[in-house]
Design a protein around this motif. Structure first.
Motif, PDB file in Angstrom:
ATOM      1  N   LEU A  58       0.827  -1.209   0.000  1.00 21.18           N
ATOM      2  CA  LEU A  58       0.000   0.000   0.000  1.00 21.18           C
ATOM      3  C   LEU A  58       0.861   1.258   0.000  1.00 21.18           C
ATOM      4  O   LEU A  58       0.543   2.229  -0.693  1.00 21.18           O
ATOM      5  N   SER A  61       2.138   1.834  -3.466  1.00 24.91           N
ATOM      6  CA  SER A  61       1.120   2.045  -4.502  1.00 24.91           C
ATOM      7  C   SER A  61       0.544   3.454  -4.503  1.00 24.91           C
ATOM      8  O   SER A  61      -0.207   3.810  -5.395  1.00 24.91           O
ATOM      9  N   ASN A  62       0.873   4.227  -3.504  1.00 18.33           N
ATOM     10  CA  ASN A  62       0.317   5.569  -3.338  1.00 18.33           C
ATOM     11  C   ASN A  62      -1.186   5.555  -3.108  1.00 18.33           C
ATOM     12  O   ASN A  62      -1.857   6.565  -3.335  1.00 18.33           O
ATOM     13  N   SER A  63      -1.731   4.417  -2.711  1.00 17.86           N
ATOM     14  CA  SER A  63      -3.150   4.356  -2.362  1.00 17.86           C
ATOM     15  C   SER A  63      -3.421   5.277  -1.178  1.00 17.86           C
ATOM     16  O   SER A  63      -2.569   5.479  -0.321  1.00 17.86           O
ATOM     17  N   GLN A  84     -10.056   2.422   1.028  1.00 22.33           N
ATOM     18  CA  GLN A  84      -8.850   2.502   0.203  1.00 22.33           C
ATOM     19  C   GLN A  84      -9.227   3.102  -1.141  1.00 22.33           C
ATOM     20  O   GLN A  84     -10.130   2.615  -1.817  1.00 22.33           O
ATOM     21  N   THR A  85      -8.541   4.177  -1.519  1.00 20.91           N
ATOM     22  CA  THR A  85      -8.807   4.850  -2.780  1.00 20.91           C
ATOM     23  C   THR A  85      -7.576   4.776  -3.668  1.00 20.91           C
ATOM     24  O   THR A  85      -6.463   5.071  -3.230  1.00 20.91           O
ATOM     25  N   ASN A  86      -7.788   4.373  -4.906  1.00 24.23           N
ATOM     26  CA  ASN A  86      -6.726   4.364  -5.914  1.00 24.23           C
ATOM     27  C   ASN A  86      -6.727   5.742  -6.564  1.00 24.23           C
ATOM     28  O   ASN A  86      -7.670   6.102  -7.265  1.00 24.23           O
ATOM     29  N   SER A  92     -12.820   3.622  -5.032  1.00 23.64           N
ATOM     30  CA  SER A  92     -12.646   3.318  -3.618  1.00 23.64           C
ATOM     31  C   SER A  92     -13.294   1.990  -3.268  1.00 23.64           C
ATOM     32  O   SER A  92     -14.256   1.561  -3.904  1.00 23.64           O
TER      33      SER A  92
END
Length: 114
Positions: A58, A61-63, A84-86, A92
């Motif tokens: 995480l 991944s810069n999530s 969790q937001t991409n 999300s």
């Protein structure tokens, strides 16, 4: 710690900081983790490897992770709500992490969609 809520607050903080060690230090050696996102249950050692790897992934991944302690309307008590937001897709996902505590240690963790 004085209550299960105190342990839930630790889980919430660990997810917000992506710091697995805050969780690991409170696990009982009999700990068992079940998740709708993982095929089989994980024992103490399996979960420690999993959560350390998950948090490292995480971080890389810069999530965007936002966790909060919320009331558990189904089972009573408290649980951690994790969003969790991409950032690349702005999609999300929300999951809920419930725990059981015995003798001042976390003995069970359940991650589910509700």
């Amino acid at each position: 710690m004085d209550s299960t809520k105190d342990f839930v607050d630790v889980i919430t903080t660990a997810w917000n900081q992506l710091d697995a060690e805050q969780i690991v230090q409170h696990l009982d050696e009999s700990f068992r983790y079940d998740s709708q996102c993982v095929f089989d249950y994980l024992d103490y050692n399996g979960y420690i490897d999993y959560i350390r790897g998950k948090f490292a992934t995480l971080k890389n991944s810069n999530s965007i992770i936002k966790a909060e302690t919320v009331s558990d309307n189904q089972l009573g008590g408290y649980m951690t709500k994790i969003c969790q937001t991409n950032p690349a897709t702005n999609q999300s996902a929300i999951v809920y992490y419930r725990i059981q505590v015995d003798n001042n240690k976390i003995v069970k963790g359940d991650l589910c969609m509700f």
